[in-house]
Design a protein around this motif. Sequence first.
Motif, mmCIF file in Angstrom:
data_model
loop_
_atom_site.group_PDB
_atom_site.id
_atom_site.type_symbol
_atom_site.label_atom_id
_atom_site.label_comp_id
_atom_site.label_asym_id
_atom_site.label_seq_id
_atom_site.Cartn_x
_atom_site.Cartn_y
_atom_site.Cartn_z
ATOM 1 N N ASP A 341 0.718 -1.082 0.334
ATOM 2 C CA ASP A 341 0.206 -0.063 -0.125
ATOM 3 C C ASP A 341 0.802 1.655 0.191
ATOM 4 O OD1 ASP A 341 -2.420 -1.069 0.030
ATOM 5 O OD2 ASP A 341 -2.685 -1.654 2.198
ATOM 6 N N THR A 344 2.329 1.691 -3.664
ATOM 7 C CA THR A 344 1.455 2.582 -4.393
ATOM 8 C C THR A 344 1.317 3.591 -3.439
ATOM 9 O OG1 THR A 344 -0.073 0.330 -4.146
ATOM 10 C CG2 THR A 344 -1.271 1.711 -5.044
ATOM 11 N N GLU A 345 1.063 4.225 -2.645
ATOM 12 C CA GLU A 345 0.630 5.740 -2.677
ATOM 13 C C GLU A 345 1.761 6.551 -3.071
ATOM 14 O OE1 GLU A 345 0.345 8.635 1.274
ATOM 15 O OE2 GLU A 345 0.230 6.744 1.833
ATOM 16 N N CYS A 347 3.806 5.879 -5.362
ATOM 17 C CA CYS A 347 3.541 6.129 -7.017
ATOM 18 C C CYS A 347 2.655 6.926 -7.449
ATOM 19 C CB CYS A 347 3.143 4.018 -7.321
ATOM 20 S SG CYS A 347 4.956 3.228 -7.514
ATOM 21 N N SER A 348 1.609 6.915 -6.791
ATOM 22 C CA SER A 348 0.785 7.280 -7.332
ATOM 23 C C SER A 348 1.177 8.784 -7.124
ATOM 24 C CB SER A 348 -0.757 6.990 -6.381
ATOM 25 O OG SER A 348 -1.941 8.388 -6.996
ATOM 26 N N LEU A 354 1.869 2.257 -11.195
ATOM 27 C CA LEU A 354 2.017 0.850 -10.377
ATOM 28 C C LEU A 354 1.654 0.412 -12.139
ATOM 29 C CD1 LEU A 354 3.705 -0.175 -8.253
ATOM 30 C CD2 LEU A 354 1.648 -0.179 -6.999
ATOM 31 N N TYR A 401 -2.791 -7.145 -5.726
ATOM 32 C CA TYR A 401 -2.197 -6.359 -6.080
ATOM 33 C C TYR A 401 -1.263 -6.277 -7.076
ATOM 34 C CZ TYR A 401 -2.532 -3.934 -1.413
ATOM 35 O OH TYR A 401 -2.693 -4.013 -0.329
#
Length: 545
Positions: A341, A344-345, A347-348, A354, A401
């Motif tokens: 997580d 993911t955050e 990369c955003s 991702l 994921y």
Amino acid sequence: MANRLSEEEQDLHHMKSAAAEFYRLNRVPQELERVLNQLFIHRPEDIHGYLADYFKKLCAAPRISRLRGKEVYDARGQLSIEAEVFCIVCNKEKSMSSAAVSSLSGPKEALLDQQRAADVRTAAQWINEPLSTMLKDTNPCEQSEVDHILSNFFMARYLEDKDIQNKEKEELGSPSEPEVVPSPLPAPSKDKKSVDKGKKSTTAEKQFPPAEPPEAVLPGSLAIGSVSLAVAQTGAKIQGVPLYRYIAALKNREDPTPFHIPVPLITLLSCGKTSTGKLSLLEEVILIPKAGQRVKQIITKTLELQKEMMRIMNTSTKHGAVLCDSGVLAVSYERPEQPLDLITEACSNSGLALGTEVQLALNCAAPELMDYTKGKYEIATGVLKTPDELVDMYQTLVSKYPAVVALIDPLRREDREQWEKLSNVIGDSCLLLSDITYKAKAPPLPGVRGHILKHTQETTVSDLICIASEHKGSVVMMMTTCSEPCSDDSLSDIAVGLGLNFVKLGGLSGAQRMTKYNRLISIEEELSQQGILASKEKHPPPTVP
């Protein structure tokens, strides 16, 4: 007086005749005439430099004169061994190269300081005495011959050690060794409690195959790999080529063109047993960059992503960012979803897609997590899972994921049934990899399409070439260990020379790791300037382009 002069003249005549014959046999007049003619034609600015270069080409091939083993410290501050090769060059002894390889010791196999010191002393003794004598006058460019001598020496020491251990057991009257051949199921327990549980114990608690006997690490074995690498570096230096070209020529019997650069996989996070949190399963979360990028570009983007990850963690009230000794961010988490997580955050926030621009591999290091008293993997403190339950967890994780496209050592080798099951449920979208450095001759694991290769202990350069050739067509990744030698960039050359798909050099911190990354950048730039750099627009399957 006349008779005396006559004798002197005769001696001088004999000396001149002997000198003329000596020069004739060694073609000195012809070479002098040739070089003087060329010198006049070229008329170089540095006349004596021109002559020196000309005659250097006529020198006898260098031969190993001796080896020297000395104690050094690796990247973790632990004792290791370095091998130095000396050769006779132009009638003088010169130090040609020195090298050290990684020890097998990781968190689980960490040796006591006294035992490690004894192992290093043994390695130094091997190098300074028997190996130095055995390799004296050997041509350092004959890598296969050198490695054959090294491997035979190691095998002799291994058999001697095994014989000594067997004799000691006989003298102590020890019972015969327990059965070590893996069986499908261990003998059923005769404990009354397990019998009383009846049907529940046979269905709910599935028994697991016993552990395979561990690979024995012979004291002094570091000497073999270190000498082999030092000799390879010497051969490359003598031939005037980079180490990667030298190894490529050894592997392919000729210099292959073009070359490709293995994709660098960069470790982002560590959530393994040595981290401060409860989670132990994810030894490493590794970034797989998009294909077709230059190494410097990959490093720049990854550093930006790491900064964003650190910012997120430092603003959290529960989790802070700490750099561990492997050069990566050590995080304190309880569940495997949490580090994913975080990435993911990050990369955003960084504008990285991702799953396309960035993909992930998980080094699970699951064999280290097995609790044999309970027959389960302890993936986090107090959280135990059977092999089947672990397979289900991986399936859920990869489904949630999809950017996770590779799992490294997700299970013990003994859990072959679960390897096959895992391959059946996620094999189309996720690559399964296992370490083959010490299990090169073991039966292949079902579903495994990728292999991990490490240069450690008694592994010679010829061994690496052989293993890479045997697994041609499958994904092969070269990895560092936690006990890398300091300031040694040879791993980058080896990975390029072997033509591997990927190379994992660790995190983007620490001189010993950045030296390897910088070497990879230098090789890439050199190949590009020479017009022999091949670009791969796609990773090997099942990763996404």
